[in-house]
Each structure stands twice: as C-alpha cells, then as structure tokens.
Scaffold this motif. Structure first.
Motif, PDB file in Angstrom:
ATOM      1  N   TRP A 102      70.934-105.978  40.502  1.00  0.00           N
ATOM      2  CA  TRP A 102      70.958-104.507  40.571  1.00  0.00           C
ATOM      3  C   TRP A 102      70.561-103.886  39.251  1.00  0.00           C
ATOM      4  CZ3 TRP A 102      70.197-101.693  44.485  1.00  0.00           C
ATOM      5  CH2 TRP A 102      70.540-102.175  45.748  1.00  0.00           C
ATOM      6  N   GLY A 103      71.055-104.501  38.164  1.00  0.00           N
ATOM      7  CA  GLY A 103      70.704-104.009  36.827  1.00  0.00           C
ATOM      8  C   GLY A 103      69.207-104.080  36.611  1.00  0.00           C
ATOM      9  N   GLY A 104      68.606-105.184  37.036  1.00  0.00           N
ATOM     10  CA  GLY A 104      67.155-105.357  36.883  1.00  0.00           C
ATOM     11  C   GLY A 104      66.393-104.298  37.660  1.00  0.00           C
ATOM     12  N   GLY A 142      64.017-101.509  36.033  1.00  0.00           N
ATOM     13  CA  GLY A 142      62.601-101.412  36.432  1.00  0.00           C
ATOM     14  C   GLY A 142      62.253 -99.973  36.797  1.00  0.00           C
ATOM     15  N   LEU A 143      63.121 -99.335  37.586  1.00  0.00           N
ATOM     16  CA  LEU A 143      62.886 -97.936  37.982  1.00  0.00           C
ATOM     17  C   LEU A 143      62.940 -97.035  36.745  1.00  0.00           C
ATOM     18  CD1 LEU A 143      65.036 -97.745  41.245  1.00  0.00           C
ATOM     19  CD2 LEU A 143      62.536 -97.764  41.071  1.00  0.00           C
ATOM     20  N   PHE A 144      63.894 -97.332  35.855  1.00  0.00           N
ATOM     21  CA  PHE A 144      64.036 -96.520  34.644  1.00  0.00           C
ATOM     22  C   PHE A 144      62.772 -96.564  33.787  1.00  0.00           C
ATOM     23  CE2 PHE A 144      64.760 -96.630  30.029  1.00  0.00           C
ATOM     24  CZ  PHE A 144      65.104 -95.292  29.841  1.00  0.00           C
ATOM     25  N   ILE A 145      62.194 -97.765  33.631  1.00  0.00           N
ATOM     26  CA  ILE A 145      60.998 -97.888  32.778  1.00  0.00           C
ATOM     27  C   ILE A 145      59.870 -97.003  33.326  1.00  0.00           C
ATOM     28  CG2 ILE A 145      59.193 -99.471  31.951  1.00  0.00           C
ATOM     29  CD1 ILE A 145      61.401-101.629  31.761  1.00  0.00           C
ATOM     30  N   VAL A 146      59.710 -96.995  34.663  1.00  0.00           N
ATOM     31  CA  VAL A 146      58.666 -96.157  35.271  1.00  0.00           C
ATOM     32  C   VAL A 146      58.960 -94.684  34.967  1.00  0.00           C
ATOM     33  CG1 VAL A 146      57.598 -95.449  37.451  1.00  0.00           C
ATOM     34  CG2 VAL A 146      58.179 -97.858  37.072  1.00  0.00           C
ATOM     35  N   ASN A 155      70.028 -86.568  30.889  1.00  0.00           N
ATOM     36  CA  ASN A 155      71.136 -87.300  30.270  1.00  0.00           C
ATOM     37  C   ASN A 155      71.716 -88.344  31.214  1.00  0.00           C
ATOM     38  OD1 ASN A 155      71.308 -86.054  27.654  1.00  0.00           O
ATOM     39  ND2 ASN A 155      71.902 -84.186  28.734  1.00  0.00           N
ATOM     40  N   VAL A 156      71.893 -87.967  32.486  1.00  0.00           N
ATOM     41  CA  VAL A 156      72.483 -88.915  33.441  1.00  0.00           C
ATOM     42  C   VAL A 156      71.574 -90.136  33.603  1.00  0.00           C
ATOM     43  CG1 VAL A 156      73.112 -89.269  35.884  1.00  0.00           C
ATOM     44  CG2 VAL A 156      73.817 -87.171  34.699  1.00  0.00           C
ATOM     45  N   ILE A 157      70.279 -89.899  33.830  1.00  0.00           N
ATOM     46  CA  ILE A 157      69.347 -91.024  34.051  1.00  0.00           C
ATOM     47  C   ILE A 157      69.355 -91.978  32.853  1.00  0.00           C
ATOM     48  CG2 ILE A 157      66.888 -91.655  34.268  1.00  0.00           C
ATOM     49  CD1 ILE A 157      66.519 -89.043  35.900  1.00  0.00           C
ATOM     50  N   TYR A 158      69.226 -91.407  31.645  1.00  0.00           N
ATOM     51  CA  TYR A 158      69.129 -92.280  30.470  1.00  0.00           C
ATOM     52  C   TYR A 158      70.453 -92.991  30.187  1.00  0.00           C
ATOM     53  CZ  TYR A 158      64.373 -91.009  29.200  1.00  0.00           C
ATOM     54  OH  TYR A 158      63.011 -90.867  29.210  1.00  0.00           O
ATOM     55  N   ILE A 159      71.561 -92.273  30.297  1.00  0.00           N
ATOM     56  CA  ILE A 159      72.837 -92.911  29.939  1.00  0.00           C
ATOM     57  C   ILE A 159      73.194 -94.004  30.954  1.00  0.00           C
ATOM     58  CG2 ILE A 159      75.326 -92.515  29.601  1.00  0.00           C
ATOM     59  CD1 ILE A 159      74.497 -89.832  28.248  1.00  0.00           C
ATOM     60  N   VAL A 160      72.966 -93.740  32.239  1.00  0.00           N
ATOM     61  CA  VAL A 160      73.232 -94.780  33.254  1.00  0.00           C
ATOM     62  C   VAL A 160      72.345 -95.998  32.973  1.00  0.00           C
ATOM     63  CG1 VAL A 160      72.969 -95.365  35.713  1.00  0.00           C
ATOM     64  CG2 VAL A 160      74.074 -93.218  35.052  1.00  0.00           C
ATOM     65  N   ALA A 161      71.069 -95.746  32.685  1.00  0.00           N
ATOM     66  CA  ALA A 161      70.149 -96.867  32.410  1.00  0.00           C
ATOM     67  C   ALA A 161      70.581 -97.653  31.169  1.00  0.00           C
ATOM     68  CB  ALA A 161      68.724 -96.347  32.249  1.00  0.00           C
ATOM     69  N   MET A 162      71.062 -96.936  30.136  1.00  0.00           N
ATOM     70  CA  MET A 162      71.473 -97.635  28.915  1.00  0.00           C
ATOM     71  C   MET A 162      72.711 -98.497  29.142  1.00  0.00           C
ATOM     72  SD  MET A 162      69.139 -96.857  27.009  1.00  0.00           S
ATOM     73  CE  MET A 162      68.195 -96.358  28.394  1.00  0.00           C
ATOM     74  N   LEU A 163      73.610 -98.014  30.021  1.00  0.00           N
ATOM     75  CA  LEU A 163      74.789 -98.827  30.337  1.00  0.00           C
ATOM     76  C   LEU A 163      74.353-100.075  31.112  1.00  0.00           C
ATOM     77  CD1 LEU A 163      77.369 -96.030  31.275  1.00  0.00           C
ATOM     78  CD2 LEU A 163      77.176 -97.293  29.124  1.00  0.00           C
ATOM     79  N   ALA A 164      73.427 -99.888  32.062  1.00  0.00           N
ATOM     80  CA  ALA A 164      72.893-101.033  32.816  1.00  0.00           C
ATOM     81  C   ALA A 164      72.209-102.006  31.855  1.00  0.00           C
ATOM     82  CB  ALA A 164      71.911-100.560  33.882  1.00  0.00           C
ATOM     83  N   ALA A 180      75.986-112.198  22.056  1.00  0.00           N
ATOM     84  CA  ALA A 180      75.511-111.451  23.220  1.00  0.00           C
ATOM     85  C   ALA A 180      76.255-110.122  23.334  1.00  0.00           C
ATOM     86  CB  ALA A 180      75.699-112.282  24.494  1.00  0.00           C
ATOM     87  N   ASN A 181      77.582-110.151  23.141  1.00  0.00           N
ATOM     88  CA  ASN A 181      78.377-108.927  23.258  1.00  0.00           C
ATOM     89  C   ASN A 181      78.029-107.916  22.165  1.00  0.00           C
ATOM     90  OD1 ASN A 181      79.664-110.003  25.413  1.00  0.00           O
ATOM     91  ND2 ASN A 181      81.517-110.586  24.324  1.00  0.00           N
ATOM     92  N   VAL A 182      77.908-108.405  20.942  1.00  0.00           N
ATOM     93  CA  VAL A 182      77.615-107.507  19.816  1.00  0.00           C
ATOM     94  C   VAL A 182      76.229-106.874  19.992  1.00  0.00           C
ATOM     95  CG1 VAL A 182      77.199-107.426  17.312  1.00  0.00           C
ATOM     96  CG2 VAL A 182      79.175-108.677  18.223  1.00  0.00           C
ATOM     97  N   LEU A 183      75.261-107.698  20.359  1.00  0.00           N
ATOM     98  CA  LEU A 183      73.891-107.226  20.558  1.00  0.00           C
ATOM     99  C   LEU A 183      73.836-106.157  21.646  1.00  0.00           C
ATOM    100  CD1 LEU A 183      71.341-108.333  19.184  1.00  0.00           C
ATOM    101  CD2 LEU A 183      70.897-109.634  21.244  1.00  0.00           C
ATOM    102  N   ALA A 184      74.497-106.448  22.762  1.00  0.00           N
ATOM    103  CA  ALA A 184      74.493-105.508  23.893  1.00  0.00           C
ATOM    104  C   ALA A 184      75.149-104.194  23.487  1.00  0.00           C
ATOM    105  CB  ALA A 184      75.219-106.128  25.082  1.00  0.00           C
ATOM    106  N   LEU A 185      76.254-104.299  22.760  1.00  0.00           N
ATOM    107  CA  LEU A 185      76.992-103.100  22.357  1.00  0.00           C
ATOM    108  C   LEU A 185      76.182-102.261  21.369  1.00  0.00           C
ATOM    109  CD1 LEU A 185      79.825-102.129  23.145  1.00  0.00           C
ATOM    110  CD2 LEU A 185      80.637-102.988  20.945  1.00  0.00           C
ATOM    111  N   LEU A 186      75.588-102.935  20.375  1.00  0.00           N
ATOM    112  CA  LEU A 186      74.801-102.213  19.367  1.00  0.00           C
ATOM    113  C   LEU A 186      73.621-101.495  20.011  1.00  0.00           C
ATOM    114  CD1 LEU A 186      74.560-104.541  16.222  1.00  0.00           C
ATOM    115  CD2 LEU A 186      75.740-102.341  16.451  1.00  0.00           C
ATOM    116  N   LEU A 187      72.931-102.190  20.930  1.00  0.00           N
ATOM    117  CA  LEU A 187      71.768-101.567  21.572  1.00  0.00           C
ATOM    118  C   LEU A 187      72.190-100.373  22.421  1.00  0.00           C
ATOM    119  CD1 LEU A 187      69.579-104.631  22.488  1.00  0.00           C
ATOM    120  CD2 LEU A 187      68.799-102.637  21.245  1.00  0.00           C
ATOM    121  N   THR A 188      73.276-100.545  23.182  1.00  0.00           N
ATOM    122  CA  THR A 188      73.722 -99.443  24.035  1.00  0.00           C
ATOM    123  C   THR A 188      74.122 -98.243  23.180  1.00  0.00           C
ATOM    124  OG1 THR A 188      74.544-101.081  25.587  1.00  0.00           O
ATOM    125  CG2 THR A 188      75.292 -98.830  25.928  1.00  0.00           C
ATOM    126  N   ILE A 189      74.918 -98.490  22.136  1.00  0.00           N
ATOM    127  CA  ILE A 189      75.365 -97.387  21.280  1.00  0.00           C
ATOM    128  C   ILE A 189      74.160 -96.733  20.593  1.00  0.00           C
ATOM    129  CG2 ILE A 189      76.701 -96.796  19.198  1.00  0.00           C
ATOM    130  CD1 ILE A 189      78.714 -98.975  20.048  1.00  0.00           C
TER     131      ILE A 189
END
Ligand code: HEM
Length: 223
Positions: A114-116, A120-124, A159-168, A199-208
């Motif tokens: 689902w995340g993928g 994919g939709l977000f990138i478009v 804001n909703v589209i980008y923030i949801v995508a960043m969490l995914a 993996a956790n630190v990387l994911a967190l830093l990128l999301t933040i």
C-alpha cells in the motif's frame, strides 16, 4: 545469465534493494536541498538554478539534471515491476484459500504494498504540481520554486497530500532499508540491531526533514 538472475526471486529482490538504495540517496539529497527554503527565496531559487547548471562547462545546461531523471525513472520502474512480479509469485504460491480467513501476507508486506502504491501516486502528483505546474494551486512559475512551494502548502489538500505521503515514505523506508540489507547480505545476528536502528533513524530523519517544509509554511516561518 542476466535472464536467469532476473527470473529468480533473489534476483528480483536484489533489483528492489539496489533501486531502492538509489532512490534513498536521491531522497537524502532532495531533503537537504528542500531545507534551504528556510534560508529565503534567493537561496532556494539559486539552488534550483544550480541543479540545472551543475557540471558545466563539461555538461550542457540541464544535462546532469536529465541524467538524474533518467536514473530515477529506471529505478522507479525496476522497483515497481519487481515488486509487482514478486507479489504475483507470492499469491500464485498459495492458490488455495485458508480455511479460516487469515490474511495471505504479513502486516509488513501489506503496508509495503500500500505504501508503494501511495508513493507511486504521490510522485506523479508531485511532478504535476511542482515540476510541470499542471495541477498547481497558484500561478505556477518555472524557475521560482520558492513561491511555488509556498503556494502548494497554502492549501489544505496540498498539506494533506504531502504529509500523508511523507508518513508513508517513512514507514516504507523503515522496512525497505531493513529488507534491502538482508537481501544484500548485510544482516547477521550481531549487526541486526544496528541495522534496525539505522533504518529507524534514517526513516525518522527523512520524514521530519520533508515534513518541516509544509510545517514551515503552515506556521508562517516560510512565507
Ligand atoms: C515536503 C516534501 C517535498 C517538497 C517540498 C519537494 C519539493 C520539490 C520541488 C520544489 C521540486 C522541483 C524542483 C525544481 O524544479 O527545481 C521537486 C522535484 C521533485 N521531487 Fe520533490 N519535494 C518533496 C518531497 C519529495 C519526495 C518524498 C519525493 C520522492 C518520493 C520527491 C521526488 C521529486 C522528484 C522525482 C522531483 C522531480 C525532479 C525533476 O525531474 O525536476 N519529492 N520537489
């Protein structure tokens, strides 16, 4: 030879791991670049201009950028095609339904799928929004990314589209980085904890780091 590797499950997983790591490198650079928005219009727009002139005079205007775009498209397509084929294989391997209605795949596998799809939709959407301006909310102007970004995050749906995508994205990287490390043979009993933490630190830093941009606009720090 290449055909045999590609046809094997481990070959497809390797393609996923390598293309995933290529995209991850791009994302780290993209996140750092985005944070320049906190230093004002001139610095951000100048950075976007530099992206087009980098490598000159050896490269022509935008050649390096186009090279990056081609590498990214190849990575996205390779990642998506192997993910699709691996999931078909997974489903085919279990043709009969469980007697009890138990999900066929694990929680991690389902969130990755689902995340993928969301990413994919977000990138478009993202390219149509901030590169071509096709779905942009304000008066899109090429070469003025600062204002374009502020316009995007001045709408609630932006804001909703980008923030949801960043969490995914965070969840996807957290599990994806870990899986890639296992596929590429980096996992071991002693290293697994360190890999999970990375993996956790990387994911967190990128999301933040990514979410900091819409938050900056929403709070008026970036305007
Ligand atoms: C809050 C988060 C983000 C912001 C503010 C943002 C901002 C931008 C901007 C302003 C551009 C256009 C740059 C230019 O034309 O010079 C761009 C391009 C792009 N972004 Fe993002 N981005 C974000 C997240 C992401 C994420 C998560 C991904 C990938 C999953 C991504 C992938 C891309 C791609 C592929 C391009 C196209 C580059 C090109 O071909 O010109 N972005 N982004």
């Amino acid at each position: 030879m290449a055909r045999t590797v590609w046809d094997s499950t481990v070959g497809k997983k390797t393609v996923m791991a390598v293309s995933g790591l290529v995209m991850l490198l791009y994302l780290v650079a993209h996140m750092i670049g985005n944070l320049k928005i906190y230093f004002g219009t001139e610095e951000f727009n100048h950075y976007a201009h530099w992206l087009r002139t980098v490598g000159e005079p050896f490269m022509h205007y935008e050649w390096t950028l186009w090279l990056i775009r081609v590498v990214l498209v190849v990575a996205v397509v390779a990642h998506a095609v192997s993910a699709y084929q691996l999931s078909r294989r997974d489903i085919k391997a279990r043709p009969s339904k469980y007697v009890h209605r138990k999900p066929r795949s694990s929680y991690a596998t389902r969130t990755m799928r689902w995340g993928g799809i969301i990413l994919g939709l977000f990138i478009v959407w993202h390219i149509l929004d901030l590169t071509t301006g096709t779905v942009h909310s304000g008066g899109f102007e090429t070469g003025k990314p600062y204002q374009n970004v502020v316009d995007t995050f001045s709408t609630w749906y932006g804001n909703v589209i980008y923030i949801v995508a960043m969490l995914a994205l965070g969840l996807h990287i957290r599990h994806g980085f870990w899986s890639a490390a296992q596929t590429l043979g980096a996992g071991s009993r002693t290293r697994d904890r360190a890999l999970k933490t990375t993996a956790n630190v990387l994911a967190l830093l990128l999301t933040i780091g990514f979410v900091a941009v819409p938050v900056g606009v929403m709070t008026g720090v970036v305007s």
